[in-house]
Design a protein around this motif. Structure first.
Motif, mmCIF file in Angstrom:
data_model
loop_
_atom_site.group_PDB
_atom_site.id
_atom_site.type_symbol
_atom_site.label_atom_id
_atom_site.label_comp_id
_atom_site.label_asym_id
_atom_site.label_seq_id
_atom_site.Cartn_x
_atom_site.Cartn_y
_atom_site.Cartn_z
ATOM 1 N N LEU A 64 0.837 -1.199 0.000
ATOM 2 C CA LEU A 64 0.000 0.000 0.000
ATOM 3 C C LEU A 64 0.872 1.251 0.000
ATOM 4 C CD1 LEU A 64 -2.485 -1.082 2.821
ATOM 5 C CD2 LEU A 64 -2.755 -1.411 0.342
ATOM 6 N N ILE A 65 0.341 2.339 -0.554
ATOM 7 C CA ILE A 65 1.028 3.628 -0.513
ATOM 8 C C ILE A 65 0.565 4.387 0.723
ATOM 9 C CG2 ILE A 65 1.277 5.875 -1.655
ATOM 10 C CD1 ILE A 65 1.078 4.401 -4.334
ATOM 11 N N VAL A 66 1.528 4.939 1.457
ATOM 12 C CA VAL A 66 1.233 5.724 2.654
ATOM 13 C C VAL A 66 1.148 7.195 2.267
ATOM 14 C CG1 VAL A 66 2.100 6.439 4.914
ATOM 15 C CG2 VAL A 66 2.334 4.049 4.182
ATOM 16 N N HIS A 67 0.015 7.827 2.561
ATOM 17 C CA HIS A 67 -0.218 9.230 2.218
ATOM 18 C C HIS A 67 0.021 10.114 3.439
ATOM 19 C CE1 HIS A 67 -2.163 7.047 -1.010
ATOM 20 N NE2 HIS A 67 -2.297 8.160 -1.701
ATOM 21 N N VAL A 68 0.768 11.178 3.247
ATOM 22 C CA VAL A 68 1.105 12.095 4.336
ATOM 23 C C VAL A 68 0.705 13.516 3.954
ATOM 24 C CG1 VAL A 68 3.023 10.657 5.152
ATOM 25 C CG2 VAL A 68 3.459 12.450 3.442
ATOM 26 N N ALA A 69 0.635 14.382 4.961
ATOM 27 C CA ALA A 69 0.261 15.780 4.716
ATOM 28 C C ALA A 69 1.388 16.734 5.091
ATOM 29 C CB ALA A 69 -0.998 16.131 5.505
ATOM 30 N N SER A 70 2.539 16.182 5.467
ATOM 31 C CA SER A 70 3.666 16.995 5.909
ATOM 32 C C SER A 70 4.960 16.427 5.344
ATOM 33 C CB SER A 70 3.730 17.006 7.440
ATOM 34 O OG SER A 70 4.963 17.490 7.896
ATOM 35 N N PHE A 71 5.959 17.292 5.188
ATOM 36 C CA PHE A 71 7.279 16.850 4.739
ATOM 37 C C PHE A 71 8.029 16.126 5.856
ATOM 38 C CE2 PHE A 71 6.375 19.904 1.435
ATOM 39 C CZ PHE A 71 7.001 19.381 0.315
ATOM 40 N N LYS A 125 -6.450 19.086 -1.778
ATOM 41 C CA LYS A 125 -6.578 19.736 -0.468
ATOM 42 C C LYS A 125 -7.485 18.962 0.479
ATOM 43 C CE LYS A 125 -5.606 24.397 -2.189
ATOM 44 N NZ LYS A 125 -6.157 25.762 -2.411
ATOM 45 N N LEU A 126 -8.552 18.366 -0.047
ATOM 46 C CA LEU A 126 -9.427 17.577 0.806
ATOM 47 C C LEU A 126 -8.661 16.390 1.385
ATOM 48 C CD1 LEU A 126 -13.101 16.567 -0.008
ATOM 49 C CD2 LEU A 126 -11.560 15.060 1.215
ATOM 50 N N ALA A 127 -7.876 15.735 0.549
ATOM 51 C CA ALA A 127 -7.088 14.583 1.000
ATOM 52 C C ALA A 127 -6.128 14.995 2.113
ATOM 53 C CB ALA A 127 -6.318 13.975 -0.171
ATOM 54 N N ARG A 128 -5.452 16.126 1.932
ATOM 55 C CA ARG A 128 -4.478 16.558 2.939
ATOM 56 C C ARG A 128 -5.169 16.954 4.253
ATOM 57 N NH1 ARG A 128 -1.868 19.531 -1.036
ATOM 58 N NH2 ARG A 128 -1.999 21.493 0.144
ATOM 59 N N LYS A 129 -6.341 17.566 4.156
ATOM 60 C CA LYS A 129 -7.081 17.903 5.380
ATOM 61 C C LYS A 129 -7.510 16.632 6.114
ATOM 62 C CE LYS A 129 -8.834 22.565 4.553
ATOM 63 N NZ LYS A 129 -10.027 23.439 4.476
ATOM 64 N N LEU A 130 -7.935 15.635 5.386
ATOM 65 C CA LEU A 130 -8.330 14.376 6.008
ATOM 66 C C LEU A 130 -7.153 13.779 6.782
ATOM 67 C CD1 LEU A 130 -10.342 12.038 6.446
ATOM 68 C CD2 LEU A 130 -9.495 11.049 4.300
ATOM 69 N N ILE A 131 -5.983 13.798 6.160
ATOM 70 C CA ILE A 131 -4.784 13.263 6.824
ATOM 71 C C ILE A 131 -4.449 14.098 8.059
ATOM 72 C CG2 ILE A 131 -2.342 12.707 6.550
ATOM 73 C CD1 ILE A 131 -2.966 12.534 3.460
ATOM 74 N N VAL A 136 -2.735 10.911 11.646
ATOM 75 C CA VAL A 136 -1.907 9.752 11.289
ATOM 76 C C VAL A 136 -1.758 9.708 9.770
ATOM 77 C CG1 VAL A 136 -2.535 8.325 13.281
ATOM 78 C CG2 VAL A 136 -3.951 8.245 11.203
ATOM 79 N N PRO A 137 -0.687 9.063 9.277
ATOM 80 C CA PRO A 137 -0.620 8.844 7.821
ATOM 81 C C PRO A 137 -1.717 7.871 7.411
ATOM 82 C CG PRO A 137 1.105 7.599 8.925
ATOM 83 C CD PRO A 137 0.459 8.456 9.980
#
Length: 344
Positions: A64-71, A125-131, A136-137
């Motif tokens: 699976l790919i892990v999605h993050v909202a921060s560097f 942007k919606l995806a990043r807000k959800l994260i 959590v990632p």
């Protein structure tokens, strides 16, 4: 399972927070990204991530790919390779997934037991807000039944996963329409494991020479990424891809449509605007203009799904020269056809 469906955008923060609570509680949420819709769970929760495989019917050896909202991904990787840092600076947020050595915090179920993890920061942007609201990632493959064309609209997600997940959010159509480019940055050389909207040429502008996994172009090689060995993106009817000189491709399709019709078979063709008037078939679907690969990419999965609403016995698709974004488009077409490719 009673699936909640919310047609929202990034400004509907209360609904996004509700979705984030589902993630925190170990549930499954379908959400939009700029590539395709994702089926998300807490990437640090082994039990939650196992639910992803069950909902999709996904093989357990497909990471699976892990999605993050921060560097700040230091908790999820052992270290960030120098070239990976350059790629992050240039292409994040965006449709680029980077494979790096994983930390012990990432469960083995996410990485299929590999000692590396695939990470991406979505542009949406919606995806990043959800994260962000989840804290959590989020591990997320495409939000479809495994093997089906990937979902680029909320309708596709409802069709495939309603009753299998806790919540589906979104509404917008995905801008890119193809899954992210995946690169392996665990060694000194950058290797493309899956082509996408970020092309080889794009990558080489910032990190120099980039290599392509030979398994992308030939079945004679074992893919470096376990998930790439599976058939993906397939419509219900058999698909054949015809690649070569345009006039020869047109003639081949016309002849095969004629022969199939004589056998009482219904044929669909997947072509481009420029040859729509040159071919007569039971069902004709255009991907867009050959001059606009971005539109063709964004339309591909949606148009493949269109044929599932018909009674076609066979789909004949035009092929493309494999360079730039067309490399990714052809990769998806070949996978969708089970490598049923005719070169003329």
């Amino acid at each position: 399972m009673d699936t909640k469906v919310y047609r929202i955008n990034e400004r509907d923060e209360e609904k996004i927070k509700e979705a984030a609570e589902v993630i925190k509680q170990g549930g499954l949420v379908v959400f939009p990204t700029e590539t395709v819709y994702g089926l998300g769970a807490n990437a640090l929760d082994e039990v939650a991530c196992k639910k992803i495989f069950q909902a999709k019917g996904r093989p357990q050896d497909n990471p699976l790919i892990v999605h993050v909202a921060s560097f700040d991904i230091s908790k999820y990787v052992k270290y960030i390779p120098d070239k990976a840092k350059i790629l992050m600076e240039n292409f994040w947020p965006g449709p680029l997934t980077i494979i790096m050595p994983k930390s012990s915090l990432i469960p083995d179920v996410v990485t299929a037991g590999l000692d590396s993890v695939a990470i991406r920061m979505p542009e949406n942007k919606l995806a990043r807000k959800l994260i962000e609201f989840s804290g959590v990632p989020i591990a997320a493959p495409s939000a479809n039944i495994s093997g089906r064309p990937s979902p680029t609209s909320i309708e596709h997600c409802i069709e495939d996963l309603y009753g299998r997940v806790d919540m589906i959010i979104g509404g917008e159509r995905c801008r890119v329409g193809l899954e992210s480019t995946v690169v392996d940055a665990t060694d000194e050389d950058i290797i493309i494991l899956r082509p996408g909207f970020i092309t080889k040429e794009d990558l080489e502008e910032v990190v120099g020479k980039v290599f392509v996994d030979p398994a992308i172009k030939s079945e004679d090689f074992k893919p470096k990424s376990p998930g790439m060995k599976y058939r993906h993106y397939a419509p219900k009817a058999p698909l054949k891809v015809i690649k070569g000189d345009t006039q020869k491709v047109v003639e081949y399709i016309k002849e095969n449509v004629y022969n199939m019709k004589r056998q009482g078979k219904t044929v669909g063709v997947l072509i481009v605007d420029e040859i729509m008037d040159k071919i007569d078939a039971d069902i004709k679907v255009s991907l867009g203009s050959i001059k606009d690969p971005g539109t063709i990419a964004a339309n591909l999965f949606d148009k493949l799904r269109e044929f599932d609403k018909t009674n076609v016995d066979l789909i004949l698709s035009i092929g493309f020269k494999e360079d730039g974004l067309f490399s990714a488009i052809m990769n998806r077409l070949k996978k969708a056809s089970g490598n049923n490719l005719i070169e003329i």
